[in-house]
Design a protein around this motif. Sequence first.
Motif, PDB file in Angstrom:
ATOM      1  N   ALA A  77      45.743  25.328  -1.060  1.00 43.00           N
ATOM      2  CA  ALA A  77      45.275  24.334  -2.151  1.00 43.00           C
ATOM      3  C   ALA A  77      46.060  24.329  -3.329  1.00 43.00           C
ATOM      4  CB  ALA A  77      43.636  24.358  -2.228  1.00 43.00           C
ATOM      5  N   PHE A  78      46.221  25.275  -3.925  1.00 44.67           N
ATOM      6  CA  PHE A  78      47.009  25.363  -5.161  1.00 44.67           C
ATOM      7  C   PHE A  78      48.281  24.735  -4.905  1.00 44.67           C
ATOM      8  CE2 PHE A  78      49.808  27.604  -8.279  1.00 44.67           C
ATOM      9  CZ  PHE A  78      49.165  27.228  -9.488  1.00 44.67           C
ATOM     10  N   GLU A  79      48.891  25.224  -4.052  1.00 39.79           N
ATOM     11  CA  GLU A  79      50.382  24.976  -3.551  1.00 39.79           C
ATOM     12  C   GLU A  79      50.652  23.525  -3.260  1.00 39.79           C
ATOM     13  OE1 GLU A  79      51.509  27.902  -0.790  1.00 39.79           O
ATOM     14  OE2 GLU A  79      51.694  29.350  -2.192  1.00 39.79           O
ATOM     15  N   ASN A  80      49.725  22.980  -2.801  1.00 36.57           N
ATOM     16  CA  ASN A  80      49.466  21.442  -2.367  1.00 36.57           C
ATOM     17  C   ASN A  80      48.519  20.462  -2.964  1.00 36.57           C
ATOM     18  OD1 ASN A  80      51.291  22.019  -0.157  1.00 36.57           O
ATOM     19  ND2 ASN A  80      49.784  22.939   0.862  1.00 36.57           N
ATOM     20  N   LYS A  81      48.522  20.917  -4.356  1.00 32.96           N
ATOM     21  CA  LYS A  81      47.546  20.121  -5.077  1.00 32.96           C
ATOM     22  C   LYS A  81      47.852  18.522  -5.147  1.00 32.96           C
ATOM     23  CE  LYS A  81      49.101  22.654  -9.007  1.00 32.96           C
ATOM     24  NZ  LYS A  81      48.859  23.338 -10.151  1.00 32.96           N
ATOM     25  N   GLU A  82      48.888  18.423  -5.083  1.00 31.88           N
ATOM     26  CA  GLU A  82      49.403  16.749  -5.244  1.00 31.88           C
ATOM     27  C   GLU A  82      48.682  15.866  -4.085  1.00 31.88           C
ATOM     28  OE1 GLU A  82      52.176  19.178  -4.924  1.00 31.88           O
ATOM     29  OE2 GLU A  82      52.181  19.213  -6.926  1.00 31.88           O
ATOM     30  N   SER A  83      48.421  16.620  -3.049  1.00 35.12           N
ATOM     31  CA  SER A  83      47.895  16.036  -1.695  1.00 35.12           C
ATOM     32  C   SER A  83      46.521  16.092  -1.633  1.00 35.12           C
ATOM     33  CB  SER A  83      48.487  16.409  -0.562  1.00 35.12           C
ATOM     34  OG  SER A  83      48.606  17.647  -0.443  1.00 35.12           O
ATOM     35  N   ALA A  84      45.903  16.522  -2.654  1.00 33.99           N
ATOM     36  CA  ALA A  84      44.399  17.099  -2.570  1.00 33.99           C
ATOM     37  C   ALA A  84      43.444  15.728  -2.603  1.00 33.99           C
ATOM     38  CB  ALA A  84      44.083  17.909  -3.935  1.00 33.99           C
ATOM     39  N   VAL A  85      42.622  15.856  -1.484  1.00 31.33           N
ATOM     40  CA  VAL A  85      41.395  14.581  -1.516  1.00 31.33           C
ATOM     41  C   VAL A  85      40.139  15.500  -1.748  1.00 31.33           C
ATOM     42  CG1 VAL A  85      40.454  12.940  -0.076  1.00 31.33           C
ATOM     43  CG2 VAL A  85      42.978  13.376  -0.044  1.00 31.33           C
ATOM     44  N   PHE A  86      39.212  15.005  -2.471  1.00 30.19           N
ATOM     45  CA  PHE A  86      37.886  15.498  -2.777  1.00 30.19           C
ATOM     46  C   PHE A  86      37.043  14.722  -2.315  1.00 30.19           C
ATOM     47  CE2 PHE A  86      40.908  16.470  -6.452  1.00 30.19           C
ATOM     48  CZ  PHE A  86      40.992  17.841  -6.191  1.00 30.19           C
ATOM     49  N   PRO A  87      35.939  15.270  -1.378  1.00 34.82           N
ATOM     50  CA  PRO A  87      34.689  14.714  -1.131  1.00 34.82           C
ATOM     51  C   PRO A  87      34.110  13.770  -2.283  1.00 34.82           C
ATOM     52  CG  PRO A  87      34.777  16.810  -0.048  1.00 34.82           C
ATOM     53  CD  PRO A  87      35.853  16.628  -1.448  1.00 34.82           C
ATOM     54  N   GLU A  88      33.641  12.508  -2.029  1.00 31.86           N
ATOM     55  CA  GLU A  88      32.999  11.689  -3.221  1.00 31.86           C
ATOM     56  C   GLU A  88      31.605  12.169  -3.399  1.00 31.86           C
ATOM     57  OE1 GLU A  88      33.269   7.563  -2.694  1.00 31.86           O
ATOM     58  OE2 GLU A  88      34.969   7.672  -1.022  1.00 31.86           O
ATOM     59  N   ILE A  89      31.096  11.850  -4.598  1.00 35.39           N
ATOM     60  CA  ILE A  89      29.827  12.227  -4.783  1.00 35.39           C
ATOM     61  C   ILE A  89      29.052  11.052  -4.216  1.00 35.39           C
ATOM     62  CG2 ILE A  89      30.216  13.223  -7.219  1.00 35.39           C
ATOM     63  CD1 ILE A  89      29.351  10.765  -8.374  1.00 35.39           C
ATOM     64  N   ARG A  90      27.663  11.757  -3.814  1.00 36.36           N
ATOM     65  CA  ARG A  90      27.139  10.673  -2.952  1.00 36.36           C
ATOM     66  C   ARG A  90      25.865  10.007  -3.785  1.00 36.36           C
ATOM     67  NH1 ARG A  90      25.501  15.111   1.480  1.00 36.36           N
ATOM     68  NH2 ARG A  90      27.529  15.623   2.273  1.00 36.36           N
ATOM     69  N   ASP A  91      26.552   9.072  -4.677  1.00 38.42           N
ATOM     70  CA  ASP A  91      25.429   8.225  -5.556  1.00 38.42           C
ATOM     71  C   ASP A  91      24.855   7.318  -4.695  1.00 38.42           C
ATOM     72  OD1 ASP A  91      27.548   6.402  -5.010  1.00 38.42           O
ATOM     73  OD2 ASP A  91      28.101   6.204  -7.112  1.00 38.42           O
ATOM     74  N   TRP A  92      23.948   6.391  -5.217  1.00 29.77           N
ATOM     75  CA  TRP A  92      23.150   5.262  -4.516  1.00 29.77           C
ATOM     76  C   TRP A  92      24.093   4.413  -3.717  1.00 29.77           C
ATOM     77  CZ3 TRP A  92      18.215   5.458  -4.291  1.00 29.77           C
ATOM     78  CH2 TRP A  92      17.185   4.472  -3.499  1.00 29.77           C
ATOM     79  N   ASP A  93      25.213   4.279  -4.385  1.00 28.58           N
ATOM     80  CA  ASP A  93      26.020   3.173  -3.632  1.00 28.58           C
ATOM     81  C   ASP A  93      26.630   3.876  -2.353  1.00 28.58           C
ATOM     82  OD1 ASP A  93      25.423   1.167  -5.618  1.00 28.58           O
ATOM     83  OD2 ASP A  93      27.081   1.843  -6.760  1.00 28.58           O
TER      84      ASP A  93
END
Length: 191
Positions: A122-138
């Motif tokens: 993950a550190f080595e490929n940080k440019e391609s990191a995709v994070f799960p969205e927060i689960r807000d009301w929308d």
Amino acid sequence: MNAKERYNKIINTIEELAKGQSIDGVIVPYTDHEISDRAFKAACCSTMNDNSKNTLFSFLNNCTVIEYIKERKMVAVYKMICDSKVWNKNLIWNAIEMAGMSDSQGFSKKFKRYFEISPKKAFENKESAVFPEIRDWDFISTEGRNMFVKFNEIDMVDNKFGISKEKFMAAQVAANLQSFYNLNDYESEIA
């Protein structure tokens, strides 16, 4: 505060507290229950017990509040790893602490379970990191909600209360939503 504002306040507080607190460059994590209590208190829902919080969260997110907090802690760890300029022992130990783990092997397994990649990769490929969205009301209104709470005590419901599992779950969800929406307070104001 309406339900959307309350819910978003809870989610945003969880997001903030999942990062832990930095004291002299060392990250001091909050416990999962401490985050839960603070988040619900920030949204003026401090009277809800853990069961009610989990039932409400299961209804809206298909997971308990503690499961959601654990997920957001791991996302915060992932972001911290990606934001770091160097891979070193301090980064690893901060990540282990934030994740609530005690050793690097357990942390690495947990990280892989969440993101299907090792922390080092993950550190080595940080440019391609995709994070799960927060689960807000929308998010929950577009993704759809789990309309039934997970409930395993079918025999207890049938034998003790004499009603079907579905009716019991609907009543439990309704009571938790009534508490979350502060319907009793609202009804009092109208009267």
